[in-house]
Each structure stands twice: as structure tokens, then as C-alpha cells.
Design an enzyme around this catalytic site. Structure first.
Site, PDB file in Angstrom:
ATOM      1  N   GLY A 124       0.827  -1.204   0.000  1.00  0.00           N
ATOM      2  CA  GLY A 124       0.000   0.000   0.000  1.00  0.00           C
ATOM      3  C   GLY A 124       0.858   1.249   0.000  1.00  0.00           C
ATOM      4  N   GLY A 125       0.547   2.158   0.928  1.00  0.00           N
ATOM      5  CA  GLY A 125       1.236   3.444   0.995  1.00  0.00           C
ATOM      6  C   GLY A 125       2.728   3.313   1.196  1.00  0.00           C
TER       7      GLY A 125
HETATM    8  C1  HXC Z   1      -3.108  -1.443  11.757  1.00  0.00           C
HETATM    9  C2  HXC Z   1      -2.016  -3.415  11.435  1.00  0.00           C
HETATM   10  C3  HXC Z   1      -1.899  -3.144  10.054  1.00  0.00           C
HETATM   11  C4  HXC Z   1      -2.439  -1.926   9.575  1.00  0.00           C
HETATM   12  C5  HXC Z   1      -0.954  -5.029  10.430  1.00  0.00           C
HETATM   13  N1  HXC Z   1      -1.423  -4.594  11.608  1.00  0.00           N
HETATM   14  N2  HXC Z   1      -1.249  -4.161   9.460  1.00  0.00           N
HETATM   15  N3  HXC Z   1      -2.609  -2.573  12.258  1.00  0.00           N
HETATM   16  N4  HXC Z   1      -3.049  -1.120  10.468  1.00  0.00           N
HETATM   17  N5  HXC Z   1      -2.352  -1.590   8.298  1.00  0.00           N
HETATM   18  C6  HXC Z   1      -1.289  -5.257  12.916  1.00  0.00           C
HETATM   19  C7  HXC Z   1      -2.150  -6.483  13.017  1.00  0.00           C
HETATM   20  O1  HXC Z   1      -3.429  -6.138  13.460  1.00  0.00           O
HETATM   21  C8  HXC Z   1      -1.377  -7.291  14.056  1.00  0.00           C
HETATM   22  O2  HXC Z   1      -1.664  -6.773  15.320  1.00  0.00           O
HETATM   23  C9  HXC Z   1       0.049  -6.961  13.746  1.00  0.00           C
HETATM   24  O3  HXC Z   1       0.040  -5.736  13.013  1.00  0.00           O
HETATM   25  C10 HXC Z   1       0.738  -8.006  12.900  1.00  0.00           C
HETATM   26  O4  HXC Z   1      -0.087  -8.289  11.776  1.00  0.00           O
HETATM   27  P1  HXC Z   1      -0.434  -9.774  11.323  1.00  0.00           P
HETATM   28  O5  HXC Z   1      -1.494  -9.654  10.316  1.00  0.00           O
HETATM   29  O6  HXC Z   1      -0.675 -10.631  12.517  1.00  0.00           O
HETATM   30  O7  HXC Z   1       0.961 -10.216  10.675  1.00  0.00           O
HETATM   31  P2  HXC Z   1       1.215 -11.104   9.406  1.00  0.00           P
HETATM   32  O8  HXC Z   1       0.373 -12.332   9.437  1.00  0.00           O
HETATM   33  O9  HXC Z   1       2.695 -11.279   9.337  1.00  0.00           O
HETATM   34  O10 HXC Z   1       0.741 -10.235   8.157  1.00  0.00           O
HETATM   35  C11 HXC Z   1       1.343  -9.014   7.856  1.00  0.00           C
HETATM   36  C12 HXC Z   1       0.525  -8.240   6.781  1.00  0.00           C
HETATM   37  C13 HXC Z   1      -0.939  -8.127   7.262  1.00  0.00           C
HETATM   38  C14 HXC Z   1       0.603  -9.016   5.472  1.00  0.00           C
HETATM   39  C15 HXC Z   1       1.216  -6.889   6.605  1.00  0.00           C
HETATM   40  O11 HXC Z   1      -0.944  -7.631   8.590  1.00  0.00           O
HETATM   41  C16 HXC Z   1      -1.746  -7.233   6.403  1.00  0.00           C
HETATM   42  O12 HXC Z   1      -2.195  -7.633   5.315  1.00  0.00           O
HETATM   43  N6  HXC Z   1      -1.962  -5.998   6.868  1.00  0.00           N
HETATM   44  C17 HXC Z   1      -2.792  -5.055   6.186  1.00  0.00           C
HETATM   45  C18 HXC Z   1      -2.118  -4.549   4.953  1.00  0.00           C
HETATM   46  C19 HXC Z   1      -2.912  -3.456   4.320  1.00  0.00           C
HETATM   47  O13 HXC Z   1      -3.870  -3.743   3.554  1.00  0.00           O
HETATM   48  N7  HXC Z   1      -2.608  -2.194   4.662  1.00  0.00           N
HETATM   49  C20 HXC Z   1      -3.307  -1.064   4.189  1.00  0.00           C
HETATM   50  C21 HXC Z   1      -2.751  -0.757   2.823  1.00  0.00           C
HETATM   51  S1  HXC Z   1      -3.583   0.581   2.133  1.00  0.00           S
HETATM   52  P3  HXC Z   1      -1.566  -7.648  16.634  1.00  0.00           P
HETATM   53  O14 HXC Z   1      -2.024  -6.732  17.710  1.00  0.00           O
HETATM   54  O15 HXC Z   1      -2.463  -8.824  16.405  1.00  0.00           O
HETATM   55  O16 HXC Z   1      -0.133  -8.049  16.781  1.00  0.00           O
HETATM   56  C22 HXC Z   1      -2.542   1.816   2.249  1.00  0.00           C
HETATM   57  C23 HXC Z   1      -3.094   3.040   1.657  1.00  0.00           C
HETATM   58  C24 HXC Z   1      -2.115   4.160   1.643  1.00  0.00           C
HETATM   59  O17 HXC Z   1      -1.484   1.731   2.780  1.00  0.00           O
HETATM   60  C25 HXC Z   1      -2.015   4.746   0.283  1.00  0.00           C
HETATM   61  C26 HXC Z   1      -1.206   6.017   0.301  1.00  0.00           C
HETATM   62  C27 HXC Z   1      -0.821   6.404  -1.082  1.00  0.00           C
END
Ligand code: HXC
Length: 551
Positions: free
Chosen positions: A210-211
Site C-alpha cells: 500500500g502506501g
Molecule cells: C493497523 C495493522 C496493520 C495496519 C498489520 N497490523 N497491518 N494494524 N493497520 N495496516 C497489525 C495487526 O493487526 C497485528 O496486530 C500486527 O500488526 C501483525 O499483523 P499480522 O497480520 O498478525 O501479521 P502477518 O500475518 O505477518 O501479516 C502481515 C501483513 C498483514 C501481510 C502486513 O498484517 C496485512 O495484510 N496488513 C494489512 C495490509 C494493508 O492492507 N494495509 C493497508 C494498505 S492501504 P496484533 O495486535 O495482532 O499483533 C494503504 C493506503 C495508503 O497503505 C495509500 C497512500 C498512497
């Protein structure tokens, strides 16, 4: 009681001088006065500080740190320890916490907020950095997390020192919504303002989605760690929903994809330790900023060193390949060469070495891969490298052995004209010292593009084996003597005639397009002398707001 004043340093300026003149604008510092805090209370305060520091250093806690190690990854702080000189790291903002109150976030605050920031040194030279802490909210970017990053970006710019970002994160902090998106924008804008002013390096050491991908994309170099890092704009789940394509994270954006197929990353390493040690090596090659000049390191390697083996590097058969990296390694100080994008567009070699102790960019066609032909990927790769060197005043040495641009629909449909133009543009625009050595073929438009005299080469040398012409003998004779194609003897005679006349360095040398035909074994010496002579090179380009590179 008489108070003993602290000795003041400095004379003519600063607050020391106002004391000297008796203008007591600040309270007098003193030693020997009664301890107003008391020993016990002071100890409590220090203990409290230490406790808060320890809490911040603990990040997301023991279990998450163990999980991080279990995946073969180091923590944010362990990585910093490896990147910087021992004991040189100074951290900022370790007590910063997020301000979100959405989705119960007010109950989960972790000091540092998922990123460790600060500065330190690499072999004594100042570097700023930020290191995403995956153990804290998955390293995701919140408003305050972004503010920590922009603070070090601003500091790096003020100090004109390089900045390194270590990425291991889940993108925008989902609970923060637009505040996180705004934070990314602030980081992106600073990346762009810093581009060409200070070196910016991104190291991907875990998820980067993502970002998080766009800040690295606007920095000078991206490096990855094999098997534990991946980069993509949208992950496998979104890909499946939108396109129905089933793909793993590694297949979509692992190091093997970005170092060989997309060219997004400039290199990959086996693990965190190797990667960070290599980043130290890279930083040694880079200037602090665009005004500091390329760094000089002491070397034992004699600039006049000759290498007789180079006299037989080019095979007698013009269609037989040889490894151009052998030439680079034999010319560079101590055979120390840091290759950029080694696994992408391998028909072009780019990277940093040193000549007489000073960083030099090397660009070379690689006859071992596709005969060293120029295609879209090779052109883009070299163009980007040439522009980096030019932005940071790093002289460029170009080794040429190129049969031309790659023909065919795949290349033309893919925009070879525009991609080839990028390299032509980059060299033509470069004002750094350009030294070119043609080792064998320099055919067609590729001759012009590869730092020829005509587009700004300062010193253009050729080995006696050089062949500088519009094209190779076979193609040339079949076109200009098409009527004789059926007559083998005639064609053979014409081919010999063409080879004797054109496939040598002397037609170009007779016109002054080649400054000298040099002995291969003297290549290092001639380049070292050329670069020494060009050290004060200054070229003024006409004023313009900016150029219009064919992006
Ligand atoms: C808040 C997050 C998070 C996020 C992960 N965590 N991503 N918290 N915001 N974006 C937290 C989880 O809740 C978890 O908390 C801890 O981090 C570890 O994540 P896991 O999922 O348990 O780890 P893993 O299985 O290794 O997977 C990692 C991951 C997955 C692949 C990165 O977490 C994931 O898909 N995250 C979301 C990715 C995403 O879609 N992000 C937004 C992108 S959009 P706990 O408390 O359980 O430890 C974006 C837009 C911006 O960025 C654009 C600007 C131009």
C-alpha cells in the site's frame, strides 16, 4: 557562600560572550550549591526515565519480538545496531505515541508508535534513518508515526546527509483513516524535494504494501531481503477479488520478482545481516549530498597499475562473448565493485567502484548476455544510474561493446524508442566527467548513445579491437551490395573490404571522435589520468525550470 562559575567557552559570539560583557540575561550556572532535589529523588527520576526507555525499547513486547525472530527477521533496533557504527545511534522521539481514539486505540498506546528514528554514523559519516517496527501495530503508519519520519527527513535535508529507511510494515494504520493517508503524503513530498540533494536508500526487510511502497519508489535505491520481504501496491487478497488471479505474496512482489522482472529493486541479499552490512558498503561509495563531491578513500592500489591479461580479454572471433565485469574489476581500485541491479537487464552492467580512491560510476554493455544489445530494460537501468551519478557529481566511466538496439515487435511495442531515449537523454544531460572506452563493437545509434564524444564524452578511448560503424559487415554488405548477393566470391570480397575499412577504431580516430587508441593493459592508468585531469570540470547548462525527460 561563594558560587563557583562554570568556565565559559568561546569569545565573540553566542551566549558566552554576553556573560563576558556582564549582561546576565540568563541565570548563572553554578556548582557546589546544596542538592535541592536530594539524592533519593534524583535516583527515582533517573529510574523512571530508564523504565520509560526500556518500555519503548521493548516495542510490541517479548512475544511479538520472538515471532519476528521466528520469521528470520531482526527487530527495528537490532537492524539499526548493525547498520550504524557501534554506539553511534542517537534516537529521537522514542516516547511519541499515537493520538487515535478510534476502535479502542486509546487503550493501546506503545511508545515509539511503530518506527524508530534518529541518526548515527557509518564509518564515521553521518546518516539519518528510520526503521519500521513490525512488532508495534505491524509497523503501520499513523499520523504521529509519519511525523517522526518527516522530522528525520527534514533534519537530513538541513544537515545535507543521506537518509536510510528500513521497511517492515503493513501500510497505512487502518484505524486512522485519512490521517494516515495525509501522513504518507507528507513523507512522499519530502522524498521528492530531497531527490538529487541527498542520497535516499530504502531497504525492504518485511512486508511493504500500500502506501509504504511509494516512498521507496521515489528514493535512489531499493534493496530487499530474499524470502522475508515483499512489495506490492495491493496484496494477493485484493488481487484475487479484483482480477480473480491467485498469486502468493512472493510471486507477486518477492525479491526475485523485483530484482529480475520489474526492476523495482536494485538488489537482494540472503538475510538481514548481510543486507545491512552491504548497505554500509554502499554508503561508503556515496557522497553526503549533491555539493560535497564524491568521497575519497585511501587506497594501496597504484593508479598506474597495468594488467597484461586485458590485452587478450577480447576474443579473436567477434561473435564470441567475454565478461565485461572482468574489465571493471581489473580497472577499479582493489577490484571493489558494488553492482546496482545486477540481476535485472543483465546485458547492461552498472555500479560503483573507485579510481585512485574516488567513487566512480561504471556503465558497461555485457557481451555475455544478448551480446550486450541495448533494449528497453537495459536503457532504463543505465539511464537511472547515469542520472544518479550526475546528480551527485560522481564521474562516469563507460565501457562500450554494443551491437545496436534490439530489433523486433516486442521491443517496439514496449516503447524502445522512448526507453532508449532515456539513456541518450541522461548521458547528453550529464555534466560530470565522462570517460568512455570502446572495447569492441559500437554500432549504429547505440554508438551515439553510449557516452560518445558527440553527446558529451570528455575523453573517448578505443582499444585496437574496436569496431565503430553503422552496422556489422554482413548486414552492411547485404544492403549496399544487394545486387551481388548471389555471387559468393564478390560478397566475400566486399565483406573483407568493409571490415578492413570500417571495422576498426581508426575511421573514428581520424575524425577526432576517438581521442586515442589505447593499449588494453593501460586502461586503468589512462582512465585514472583522465579523471584526474577532469577533476575541475565545469559545464553550465542554459536556464530552464526543469527538463522534460522522456519518462
Ligand atoms: C493497523 C495493522 C496493520 C495496519 C498489520 N497490523 N497491518 N494494524 N493497520 N495496516 C497489525 C495487526 O493487526 C497485528 O496486530 C500486527 O500488526 C501483525 O499483523 P499480522 O497480520 O498478525 O501479521 P502477518 O500475518 O505477518 O501479516 C502481515 C501483513 C498483514 C501481510 C502486513 O498484517 C496485512 O495484510 N496488513 C494489512 C495490509 C494493508 O492492507 N494495509 C493497508 C494498505 S492501504 P496484533 O495486535 O495482532 O499483533 C494503504 C493506503 C495508503 O497503505 C495509500 C497512500 C498512497
Amino acid at each position: 557562600m561563594r558560587h563557583r562559575s562554570l568556565p565559559l567557552k568561546g569569545g565573540g559570539s553566542g551566549w558566552g560572550s554576553s556573560y563576558a560583557r556582564g549582561r546576565r540575561t540568563r541565570p548563572m550556572l553554578s556548582l557546589g550549591q546544596p542538592d535541592s532535589l536530594g539524592q533519593g529523588r534524583m535516583k527515582d527520576i533517573l529510574d523512571k526515565l530508564e523504565k520509560r526507555r526500556a518500555q519503548a525499547r521493548d516495542g510490541g513486547g517479548k512475544a511479538r519480538i520472538e515471532a519476528q525472530h521466528g520469521k528470520g527477521k531482526l527487530t527495528a533496533r537490532e537492524r539499526i545496531e548493525l547498520l550504524l557504527d557501534k554506539g553511534s545511534f542517537e534516537e529521537f522521539d522514542m516516547f511519541v505515541e499515537h493520538r487515535s481514539a478510534e476502535f479502542g486505540m486509546e487503550k493501546t498506546k506503545i511508545p515509539g508508535d511503530g518506527v524508530v528514528t534518529g541518526w548515527g554514523t557509518v564509518n564515521g559519516r553521518t546518516v539519518y534513518l528510520f526503521s519500521k517496527d513490525f512488532t508495534v501495530f505491524g509497523g503501520s503508519l499513523s499520523e504521529t508515526h509519519a511525523q517522526k519520519i518527516t522530522k528525520v527527513q527534514d533534519m537530513a535535508m538541513r544537515a545535507r546527509a543521506p537518509i536510510v529507511g528500513l521497511f517492515d510494515a503493513g501500510g497505512a494504520r487502518i484505524q486512522e483513516g485519512v490521517a494516515a493517508l495525509g501522513g504518507y503524503g507528507e513523507v512522499f513530498k519530502r522524498n521528492v524535494i530531497a531527490s538529487g540533494v541527498i542520497p535516499q536508500i530504502s531497504v525492504i526487510m518485511g512486508p511493504c504494501a500500500g502506501g509504504d511502497v511509494y516512498s521507496p519508489a521515489m528514493t535512489d535505491f531499493i534493496f530487499m531481503v530474499r524470502d522475508t520481504s515483499y512489495m506490492f501496491v495491493t496484496g494477493p487478497d485484493v488481487v484475487k477479488t479484483v482480477t480473480n488471479e491467485v498469486v502468493t505474496a512472493e510471486e507477486l512482489g518477492g525479491a526475485s520478482v523485483h530484482t529480475t522482472k520489474s526492476g523495482v529493486a536494485d538488489g537482494a541479499f540472503e538475510n538481514d545481516v548481510e543486507c545491512l552490512l552491504q548497505m554500509r558498503r554502499l554508503i561508503d561509495f556515496l557522497p553526503a549530498n549533491n555539493a560535497s563531491g564524491a568521497p575519497d578513500w585511501p587506497t594501496q592500489d597504484d593508479a598506474d597499475r597495468e594488467d597484461k591479461s586485458l590485452d587478450t580479454l577480447v576474443p579473436e572471433n567477434p561473435n564470441k562473448p567475454y565478461d565485461i565485469k572482468e574489465l571493471i574489476l581489473k580497472v577499479a581500485d582493489e577490484a571493489d565493485f558494488f553492482e546496482i541491479s545486477a540481476a535485472y537487464a543483465k546485458n547492461m552492467v552498472t555500479g560503483f567502484g573507485r579510481i585512485a580512491g574516488r567513487t566512480t560510476g561504471f556503465v558497461a554493455n555485457q557481451p555475455m548476455v544478448l551480446a550486450g544489445v541495448l533494449d528497453s530494460d537495459a536503457s532504463r537501468k543505465a539511464a537511472r544510474f547515469v542520472r544518479f551519478c550526475d546528480a551527485f557529481n560522481i564521474p562516469i566511466v563507460t565501457f562500450v561493446d554494443v551491437p545496436g538496439f534490439l530489433p523486433g515487435t516486442a521491443q517496439e511495442y514496449g516503447g524502445l524508442i522512448k526507453h532508449g531515449a532515456k539513456l541518450l537523454f541522461a548521458y547528453s544531460q550529464a555534466t560530470v566527467p565522462l570517460v568512455t572506452v570502446i572495447t569492441r563493437k559500437a554500432f549504429g545509434g547505440a554508438y551515439d548513445v553510449m557516452a560518445s564524444k558527440h553527446i558529451g564524452g570528455d575523453l573517448n578511448y578505443a582499444w585496437p579491437t574496436a569496431q565503430i560503424a553503422v552496422m556489422g559487415a554482413k548486414g552492411a554488405v547485404e544492403i549496399i551490395f544487394r545486387a551481388d548477393i548471389g555471387d559468393k566470391a564478390k560478397i566475400a570480397a566486399r565483406t573483407k573490404e568493409y571490415e578492413d575499412r570500417f571495422l576498426s577504431p581508426f575511421v573514428a580516430a581520424e575524425r577526432g571522435y576517438i581521442d586515442d587508441v589505447i593499449m588494453p593493459h593501460q586502461t586503468r592508468r589512462r582512465i585514472a589520468r583522465a579523471l584526474a585531469m577532469l577533476r575541475g570540470k565545469k559545464v553550465e547548462m542554459p536556464w530552464r525550470k526543469h527538463d522534460n525527460l522522456p519518462v
